[in-house]
Design an enzyme around this catalytic site. Sequence first.
Site, mmCIF file in Angstrom:
data_model
loop_
_atom_site.group_PDB
_atom_site.id
_atom_site.type_symbol
_atom_site.label_atom_id
_atom_site.label_comp_id
_atom_site.label_asym_id
_atom_site.label_seq_id
_atom_site.Cartn_x
_atom_site.Cartn_y
_atom_site.Cartn_z
ATOM 1 N N SER A 68 0.856 -1.185 0.000
ATOM 2 C CA SER A 68 0.000 0.000 0.000
ATOM 3 C C SER A 68 0.887 1.229 0.000
ATOM 4 O O SER A 68 1.975 1.215 0.593
ATOM 5 C CB SER A 68 -0.899 0.017 1.246
ATOM 6 N N TYR A 103 -1.974 -1.409 10.105
ATOM 7 C CA TYR A 103 -1.987 -1.716 8.674
ATOM 8 C C TYR A 103 -0.692 -1.232 8.011
ATOM 9 O O TYR A 103 -0.057 -1.964 7.252
ATOM 10 C CB TYR A 103 -3.203 -1.053 8.029
#
Length: 278
Positions: A135, A148
């Site tokens: 990401s 995350y």
Amino acid sequence: MSTPRTALVTGASSGIGLATARRLLDRGYRVIGTSRNPDEVPDSARPEGLRYRTLDLRDQHSIDGFAGALYAEDIHVDILVNNAGESQSGPLEEIPLAALERIFQINVLGPVHLTQLLLPGMRRRGYGRVVMVSSMLASFPLAYRSSYVASKAALEGFATAARFEMSPFGVWLTTVEPGSIKTGISTRRTKYVADDSPHLPAMKKMLKTLDGNEREGVAPERVARTIVDAIEEKAPASLYAVGSNAPAVFALRRALPRGAIERVVGRMYGIRSGSIAR
């Protein structure tokens, strides 16, 4: 005519995983997709030629059994796309330890263990491609996404370091960082924040912006093109970023001090240092 290479895409029942599987099929690869529950995958997510197998990255026995079955059936995986993962949000002080352990198992330890099991075969055959789907938050950390962010940064670390180990054998590890992508992941994101949390107002503001960005993000097919382009490179780069104006954003990252980048990212999501009342 040469035998098509075999690609394995985890989390291939929707979003980036399904788009990548479809593109690989269109390019002539044999594709295996994974899902925790293949019987529940709708017909719309079953393009012709895509074979689904059960894999639960939360369970080491599932991973071992999955890889063992491939070897027993003499299925040689040439390309691994580690796409499956969990999205998680919450103030660091409020995320339960069990939730941290789960996200690291799904986003890091599971994919890394699967990679470990498949690398020897790639090395012996002198060809392999491993793509870690990370990401852009790994490069641009965001408040209330610490678990995350940390998991995706860890996944990148494994790929970046191990590519030096494996490239002499014709096996390349690379990372793809998607930005805001229209996958519907915002509806599946796990959230950990108390109703009376002092972080709740700022976190709600961040999530509203984040969800809006994802609704307006690029299609998963755009990420799939980047993944397959990386796979087909003779010597894939260490990192590819796609979506969220990646070229301009990374150029800005190179030009500005780290602290300035952190402030810019914070302001984009309505978060400013010292803005939370004590």
